[in-house]
Every structure is written in structure tokens, then in C-alpha cells.
Design a protein around this motif. Sequence first.
Motif, PDB file in Angstrom:
ATOM      1  N   PHE A 192       0.792  -1.221   0.000  1.00  0.00           N
ATOM      2  CA  PHE A 192       0.000   0.000   0.000  1.00  0.00           C
ATOM      3  C   PHE A 192       0.829   1.278   0.000  1.00  0.00           C
ATOM      4  O   PHE A 192       0.299   2.363  -0.131  1.00  0.00           O
ATOM      5  CB  PHE A 192      -0.956   0.018   1.194  1.00  0.00           C
ATOM      6  N   GLY A 193       2.154   1.156   0.199  1.00  0.00           N
ATOM      7  CA  GLY A 193       3.028   2.321   0.144  1.00  0.00           C
ATOM      8  C   GLY A 193       3.137   3.117   1.429  1.00  0.00           C
ATOM      9  O   GLY A 193       3.586   4.255   1.416  1.00  0.00           O
ATOM     10  N   PHE A 194       2.726   2.549   2.555  1.00  0.00           N
ATOM     11  CA  PHE A 194       2.803   3.222   3.844  1.00  0.00           C
ATOM     12  C   PHE A 194       3.916   2.613   4.682  1.00  0.00           C
ATOM     13  O   PHE A 194       4.291   1.467   4.480  1.00  0.00           O
ATOM     14  CB  PHE A 194       1.489   3.063   4.620  1.00  0.00           C
ATOM     15  N   SER A 195       4.399   3.349   5.674  1.00  0.00           N
ATOM     16  CA  SER A 195       5.341   2.773   6.635  1.00  0.00           C
ATOM     17  C   SER A 195       4.525   2.104   7.739  1.00  0.00           C
ATOM     18  O   SER A 195       3.343   2.416   7.926  1.00  0.00           O
ATOM     19  CB  SER A 195       6.240   3.855   7.231  1.00  0.00           C
ATOM     20  N   GLU A 196       5.165   1.193   8.477  1.00  0.00           N
ATOM     21  CA  GLU A 196       4.446   0.515   9.569  1.00  0.00           C
ATOM     22  C   GLU A 196       3.910   1.515  10.575  1.00  0.00           C
ATOM     23  O   GLU A 196       2.802   1.369  11.070  1.00  0.00           O
ATOM     24  CB  GLU A 196       5.362  -0.490  10.260  1.00  0.00           C
ATOM     25  N   GLY A 197       4.692   2.533  10.891  1.00  0.00           N
ATOM     26  CA  GLY A 197       4.248   3.546  11.839  1.00  0.00           C
ATOM     27  C   GLY A 197       3.044   4.321  11.351  1.00  0.00           C
ATOM     28  O   GLY A 197       2.216   4.764  12.138  1.00  0.00           O
ATOM     29  N   ASP A 198       2.940   4.496  10.046  1.00  0.00           N
ATOM     30  CA  ASP A 198       1.801   5.220   9.477  1.00  0.00           C
ATOM     31  C   ASP A 198       0.505   4.419   9.568  1.00  0.00           C
ATOM     32  O   ASP A 198      -0.559   4.989   9.783  1.00  0.00           O
ATOM     33  CB  ASP A 198       2.029   5.513   7.984  1.00  0.00           C
ATOM     34  N   ILE A 199       0.583   3.114   9.370  1.00  0.00           N
ATOM     35  CA  ILE A 199      -0.613   2.328   9.107  1.00  0.00           C
ATOM     36  C   ILE A 199      -1.121   1.505  10.291  1.00  0.00           C
ATOM     37  O   ILE A 199      -2.307   1.216  10.372  1.00  0.00           O
ATOM     38  CB  ILE A 199      -0.354   1.444   7.866  1.00  0.00           C
ATOM     39  N   ALA A 200      -0.258   1.122  11.225  1.00  0.00           N
ATOM     40  CA  ALA A 200      -0.678   0.289  12.355  1.00  0.00           C
ATOM     41  C   ALA A 200      -1.747   1.010  13.176  1.00  0.00           C
ATOM     42  O   ALA A 200      -1.594   2.167  13.545  1.00  0.00           O
ATOM     43  CB  ALA A 200       0.519  -0.059  13.229  1.00  0.00           C
ATOM     44  N   GLY A 201      -2.845   0.320  13.435  1.00  0.00           N
ATOM     45  CA  GLY A 201      -3.938   0.883  14.218  1.00  0.00           C
ATOM     46  C   GLY A 201      -4.981   1.635  13.412  1.00  0.00           C
ATOM     47  O   GLY A 201      -5.991   2.056  13.944  1.00  0.00           O
ATOM     48  N   TRP A 202      -4.746   1.805  12.106  1.00  0.00           N
ATOM     49  CA  TRP A 202      -5.743   2.473  11.261  1.00  0.00           C
ATOM     50  C   TRP A 202      -6.961   1.586  11.093  1.00  0.00           C
ATOM     51  O   TRP A 202      -6.882   0.368  11.108  1.00  0.00           O
ATOM     52  CB  TRP A 202      -5.171   2.692   9.864  1.00  0.00           C
ATOM     53  N   ASN A 203      -8.091   2.218  10.837  1.00  0.00           N
ATOM     54  CA  ASN A 203      -9.273   1.496  10.407  1.00  0.00           C
ATOM     55  C   ASN A 203      -8.975   0.993   8.997  1.00  0.00           C
ATOM     56  O   ASN A 203      -8.523   1.751   8.134  1.00  0.00           O
ATOM     57  CB  ASN A 203     -10.485   2.436  10.395  1.00  0.00           C
ATOM     58  N   VAL A 204      -9.223  -0.273   8.767  1.00  0.00           N
ATOM     59  CA  VAL A 204      -8.897  -0.895   7.485  1.00  0.00           C
ATOM     60  C   VAL A 204      -9.612  -0.221   6.309  1.00  0.00           C
ATOM     61  O   VAL A 204      -9.148  -0.278   5.175  1.00  0.00           O
ATOM     62  CB  VAL A 204      -9.178  -2.414   7.537  1.00  0.00           C
ATOM     63  N   LYS A 205     -10.700   0.476   6.568  1.00  0.00           N
ATOM     64  CA  LYS A 205     -11.428   1.140   5.477  1.00  0.00           C
ATOM     65  C   LYS A 205     -10.570   2.187   4.762  1.00  0.00           C
ATOM     66  O   LYS A 205     -10.846   2.540   3.625  1.00  0.00           O
ATOM     67  CB  LYS A 205     -12.732   1.755   5.969  1.00  0.00           C
ATOM     68  N   MET A 206      -9.518   2.665   5.422  1.00  0.00           N
ATOM     69  CA  MET A 206      -8.645   3.667   4.802  1.00  0.00           C
ATOM     70  C   MET A 206      -7.874   3.104   3.611  1.00  0.00           C
ATOM     71  O   MET A 206      -7.314   3.844   2.817  1.00  0.00           O
ATOM     72  CB  MET A 206      -7.682   4.246   5.830  1.00  0.00           C
ATOM     73  N   LEU A 207      -7.848   1.787   3.472  1.00  0.00           N
ATOM     74  CA  LEU A 207      -7.167   1.143   2.350  1.00  0.00           C
ATOM     75  C   LEU A 207      -8.146   0.757   1.242  1.00  0.00           C
ATOM     76  O   LEU A 207      -7.774   0.107   0.283  1.00  0.00           O
ATOM     77  CB  LEU A 207      -6.413  -0.102   2.838  1.00  0.00           C
ATOM     78  N   MET A 208      -9.397   1.190   1.382  1.00  0.00           N
ATOM     79  CA  MET A 208     -10.436   0.873   0.403  1.00  0.00           C
ATOM     80  C   MET A 208     -10.727   2.080  -0.468  1.00  0.00           C
ATOM     81  O   MET A 208     -10.599   3.211  -0.037  1.00  0.00           O
ATOM     82  CB  MET A 208     -11.727   0.465   1.127  1.00  0.00           C
ATOM     83  N   ARG A 209     -11.174   1.808  -1.678  1.00  0.00           N
ATOM     84  CA  ARG A 209     -11.579   2.913  -2.539  1.00  0.00           C
ATOM     85  C   ARG A 209     -12.970   3.379  -2.120  1.00  0.00           C
ATOM     86  O   ARG A 209     -13.674   2.680  -1.398  1.00  0.00           O
ATOM     87  CB  ARG A 209     -11.506   2.508  -4.005  1.00  0.00           C
TER      88      ARG A 209
END
Length: 86
Positions: free
Chosen positions: A16-33
Motif C-alpha cells: 500500500f506504500g505506507f510505513s508501519e508507523g503510518d498504518i498500524a492501528g488504522w481502520n482498514v477502510k482507509m485502504l479501500m476505494r
Amino acid sequence: MAMICPRSAGGAVKMFGFSEGDIAGWNVKMLMRPPDRGRHALYLADYLSTGTRKIIGIGRVTTALHRDGNTFTIDNHTAQEAEAGL
């Protein structure tokens, strides 16, 4: 809420092009169109109220959103924490 687990965030770095620090704990919907992102809460509410699995433990091919805004096809498999052994 479906969140990205820190233990699985490493795979999202390259995909997805993010760093682990950026993405851990995000709501998974942020990776959806957008169309799927807007319906994500409805999918979860339906599962919680009926117990009927439409995605969990089944998987499906869908379109994901890269950090740069491009979309790409993924084979999405989702598990509950207890099933994933987390």
C-alpha cells in the motif's frame, strides 16, 4: 471496528506504500476505494447483528487504494482476531 494489526502492518508497507508507523492501528477502510470505504461500517454492523459471514473467513477479490491514489486488485482474506491467533 476493523483495524490493521501491528503484526500484519509490515505486509502493508510494500503493498500500500505506507510505513508501519503510518498504518498500524488504522481502520482498514482507509485502504479501500470510495464505494467500499463508505459501506464498510454497514458491512460490520450487518455481521454484528446477524452473525452471517459475507467476507470474514471467506475472502474475495476486490480493489484497494495505494497511498499514491492508484488502485490495484487484491485477494482480500479477513479473519477475526481469535481465528487469526492474535
